[in-house]
Design a protein around this motif. Sequence first.
Motif, PDB file in Angstrom:
ATOM      1  N   LYS A 331       0.726  -1.229   0.084  1.00 25.97           N
ATOM      2  CA  LYS A 331       0.102   0.132   0.130  1.00 25.97           C
ATOM      3  C   LYS A 331       0.888   1.192  -0.088  1.00 25.97           C
ATOM      4  O   LYS A 331       1.735   1.477   0.853  1.00 25.97           O
ATOM      5  CB  LYS A 331      -0.891   0.025   1.383  1.00 25.97           C
ATOM      6  N   ILE A 332       0.793   2.027  -0.872  1.00 23.69           N
ATOM      7  CA  ILE A 332       1.634   3.223  -0.985  1.00 23.69           C
ATOM      8  C   ILE A 332       0.685   4.556  -0.309  1.00 23.69           C
ATOM      9  O   ILE A 332      -0.184   4.849  -0.869  1.00 23.69           O
ATOM     10  CB  ILE A 332       2.049   3.779  -2.366  1.00 23.69           C
ATOM     11  N   ILE A 333       1.380   4.939   0.501  1.00 22.67           N
ATOM     12  CA  ILE A 333       0.770   6.061   1.443  1.00 22.67           C
ATOM     13  C   ILE A 333       1.085   7.392   0.862  1.00 22.67           C
ATOM     14  O   ILE A 333       0.521   8.563   0.918  1.00 22.67           O
ATOM     15  CB  ILE A 333       1.037   6.002   2.875  1.00 22.67           C
ATOM     16  N   ALA A 334       2.636   7.434   0.796  1.00 26.59           N
ATOM     17  CA  ALA A 334       3.269   8.973   0.237  1.00 26.59           C
ATOM     18  C   ALA A 334       4.460   8.578  -0.455  1.00 26.59           C
ATOM     19  O   ALA A 334       5.016   7.370  -0.469  1.00 26.59           O
ATOM     20  CB  ALA A 334       3.435   9.725   1.511  1.00 26.59           C
ATOM     21  N   GLU A 335       4.798   9.430  -0.924  1.00 25.10           N
ATOM     22  CA  GLU A 335       6.357   9.493  -1.786  1.00 25.10           C
ATOM     23  C   GLU A 335       7.158  10.534  -1.225  1.00 25.10           C
ATOM     24  O   GLU A 335       6.858  11.770  -1.407  1.00 25.10           O
ATOM     25  CB  GLU A 335       6.091   9.445  -3.308  1.00 25.10           C
ATOM     26  N   TYR A 336       8.320  10.382  -0.565  1.00 26.12           N
ATOM     27  CA  TYR A 336       9.417  11.412  -0.416  1.00 26.12           C
ATOM     28  C   TYR A 336       9.989  11.960  -1.682  1.00 26.12           C
ATOM     29  O   TYR A 336      10.323  11.271  -2.532  1.00 26.12           O
ATOM     30  CB  TYR A 336      10.271  10.330   0.536  1.00 26.12           C
ATOM     31  N   LEU A 337      10.230  13.072  -1.681  1.00 36.99           N
ATOM     32  CA  LEU A 337      10.704  13.843  -2.676  1.00 36.99           C
ATOM     33  C   LEU A 337      12.281  14.109  -2.472  1.00 36.99           C
ATOM     34  O   LEU A 337      13.069  13.826  -3.318  1.00 36.99           O
ATOM     35  CB  LEU A 337       9.994  15.157  -2.806  1.00 36.99           C
ATOM     36  N   GLY A 338      12.621  14.920  -1.422  1.00 40.26           N
ATOM     37  CA  GLY A 338      13.910  15.204  -1.361  1.00 40.26           C
ATOM     38  C   GLY A 338      14.343  15.922  -0.166  1.00 40.26           C
ATOM     39  O   GLY A 338      13.312  16.229   0.861  1.00 40.26           O
ATOM     40  N   GLY A 339      15.456  16.753  -0.026  1.00 36.32           N
ATOM     41  CA  GLY A 339      15.693  17.492   1.160  1.00 36.32           C
ATOM     42  C   GLY A 339      16.827  18.304   1.008  1.00 36.32           C
ATOM     43  O   GLY A 339      17.730  18.450   0.084  1.00 36.32           O
ATOM     44  N   ALA A 340      17.166  19.206   2.454  1.00 31.61           N
ATOM     45  CA  ALA A 340      18.378  20.039   2.362  1.00 31.61           C
ATOM     46  C   ALA A 340      18.710  20.072   3.666  1.00 31.61           C
ATOM     47  O   ALA A 340      17.981  19.935   4.671  1.00 31.61           O
ATOM     48  CB  ALA A 340      18.303  21.143   1.635  1.00 31.61           C
ATOM     49  N   ILE A 341      19.897  20.569   4.071  1.00 30.59           N
ATOM     50  CA  ILE A 341      20.378  20.653   5.247  1.00 30.59           C
ATOM     51  C   ILE A 341      21.295  21.972   5.351  1.00 30.59           C
ATOM     52  O   ILE A 341      22.342  21.836   4.549  1.00 30.59           O
ATOM     53  CB  ILE A 341      21.178  19.694   5.839  1.00 30.59           C
ATOM     54  N   THR A 342      20.744  22.940   6.201  1.00 33.23           N
ATOM     55  CA  THR A 342      21.521  24.135   6.228  1.00 33.23           C
ATOM     56  C   THR A 342      21.741  24.749   7.674  1.00 33.23           C
ATOM     57  O   THR A 342      21.230  23.945   8.538  1.00 33.23           O
ATOM     58  CB  THR A 342      20.679  25.617   5.453  1.00 33.23           C
ATOM     59  N   CYS A 343      22.419  25.666   7.878  1.00 31.28           N
ATOM     60  CA  CYS A 343      22.677  26.285   9.200  1.00 31.28           C
ATOM     61  C   CYS A 343      22.508  27.590   9.635  1.00 31.28           C
ATOM     62  O   CYS A 343      22.850  28.258   8.488  1.00 31.28           O
ATOM     63  CB  CYS A 343      24.193  25.820   9.661  1.00 31.28           C
ATOM     64  N   ASP A 344      21.902  28.060  10.697  1.00 28.61           N
ATOM     65  CA  ASP A 344      21.879  29.543  10.616  1.00 28.61           C
ATOM     66  C   ASP A 344      22.954  30.431  10.955  1.00 28.61           C
ATOM     67  O   ASP A 344      23.238  31.442  10.487  1.00 28.61           O
ATOM     68  CB  ASP A 344      20.978  29.905  11.848  1.00 28.61           C
TER      69      ASP A 344
END
Length: 493
Positions: A331-344
């Motif tokens: 059963k497919i609930i959702a699909e993950y797309l991508g991401g990023a990591i940054t810092c203040d």
Amino acid sequence: MKTIGCFSYNFLLKTRELEGNEAPVLHCNGLRLVENRPMDSSRHGPNGFICSSTQKERAVRAMASPTVSAPKREKDPKKRVVITGMGLVSVFGNDVDTFYNKLLEGESGIGLIDRFDLSDWEVQIAGQIHGFVSKGYIDGKNNRRLDNCWKYCLLAGKRALEDANLGPEVLKTMDRSKIGVTVGSAFGGSEVFSDGVETLFFEGVKKVKPLTIPYSLTNMGSALLAIDSGLMGPTYAISAACATANHCFYAAANHIRRGEAKIMVAGGTEAGIVPYVIGGFIACQALSKRNDEPQKASRPWDKERDGSVLGEGSGVLIMESLEHARKRGAKIIAEYLGGAITCDAYHVTTPHPDGLGLSTCITRSLEDAGISPEEVNYVNANAPSTLVGDISEVNAIKKVFKDTSEMKMNATKSMIGHGLAAAGGLEAIATIKAITTGWLHPTINQYNLEPEVTIDTVPNRKKEHEVHVGDFDFSNVRVFNRSELLPLPLVLR
């Protein structure tokens, strides 16, 4: 308090029924429905969450305004990452539907802490879990000796596996070296650690329990879940304060994309309602002192907000390659797309007032995911109810999303408190439920909104809302990293 973790979910809500092998698509002109027509499968990419109530998968993609060119999206089913299961432990119980229904009702789970005496403390309230039952998921011996943090992780993780049709009998037939776990915690086994220190101080080293150190470590939830389920893939925990779950989702997806795992169990867990944690946050002046009205203490974006309210629990997702999920008929609930990591790179406890690091992270996540800002009409915000954090986040959202006139934005923490490492997992699940039900839960305790907040916060009552693309913008209390995960649009089927 420093806003650091940014977690964005984008969803598409409705389509017509499939005919033959055609994949449906909801075309929108900006945020306005234009037409429904079959999607050109040659252009299909991972820009939409897939939501299912049947075993048959349907793929969807979100379309930007005709004036906006859609960024490139991943097409390889081996690299596309889908969500096939969800599990949680929360102040509203251990069932995903019950959890979200309570949120829709605007019910507050915040009350007086009764685990220890705080009668002379200036903060006496939290989103404390009562009546936790682990029967059927944790054996008697472990139920007696494990920290609540790990109990929550085990139960949420096993329920997520069940939801994905990955129970013990099914797992035995699979290549478990390709199934990993990354469920992190900020404090780890905080009660075990605190008890160990107290025993050492008052009773001496010979009275310290043998498993004090292992059961205090932040990776123990992942380790115990892997041992209990026989999962031998990448298994570890990330501890990134309140961005922990976000980092875990991001890392899990990358393991799948690199082919190191077919399935990852990912999320966050926390049980920090113990004296030294509460005391530490009091010393930081980070918590609300509304002990006389705890259910009204968490007030995101309200002029009278006076700090966060701590919560606890666990939120876990089963992340899986699209190819693998299709092969096993998941059963497919959702699909993950991508991401990023940054810092203040700004301050230890205070976010940049302009939300600079956060807006950069959102932008990079949108680019990585192949989503245009114009596609977003819903934000599930961090909104920890802190003086600087709430406005900083709004500034960041406005910086990225230029036109927010049709946008809705709500705050789950107004009802369950700030779950620290668990917050990302719990709020991810809440966002997915918002899309699948078509109802947004309210932000409660909205009495006197800050003038800078010009976005509809869904004040005090739930709203029906056809989400074209929803952005789960999750900013957390955090010192260093800022993390954003951006799964794509969802469609009911």
